[in-house]
Design a protein around this motif. Structure first.
Motif: not given
Length: 97
Positions: A21-47
């Motif tokens: 249910a939560l496939p991961l994109p590949r980590c690269e360099g300085a890219t940040q990632f977040g949890v996009w919540d469809e109900n909130d239409a926004g990021f609720v957590y990032a790292g």
């Protein structure tokens, strides 16, 4: 057998049953990632690590399996937007010079 590790950050993948249910994109360099919540239409957590962000999201899904979330790269210029399809970058491209 141990869980896979992020090859960049060496974070152990503990998504378990929520991996599909939560496939991961590949980590690269300085890219940040977040949890996009469809109900909130926004990021609720990032790292910095997609695996770490995915682990966090799996904890939320364990508590509430009806939440619809995705792990996405954040836009480097507009971190409130996903990198793919950033509305602000698209708008910037359309503005006349």
């Amino acid at each position: 057998m141990s869980a896979p590790l992020c090859p960049v950050h060496r974070v152990q993948d503990i998504r378990g049953a929520h991996a599909a249910a939560l496939p991961l994109p590949r980590c690269e360099g300085a890219t940040q990632f977040g949890v996009w919540d469809e109900n909130d239409a926004g990021f609720v957590y990032a790292g910095d690590c997609a695996t770490e962000v995915g682990n966090w999201a799996a904890g939320i899904l364990a508590e509430d399996p009806d939440v619809e979330m995705h792990i996405k790269a954040l836009c480097s210029e507009h971190p409130e937007q996903p990198a793919a399809g950033c509305e602000d970058c698209y708008r910037d491209d359309d503005e006349p010079s």
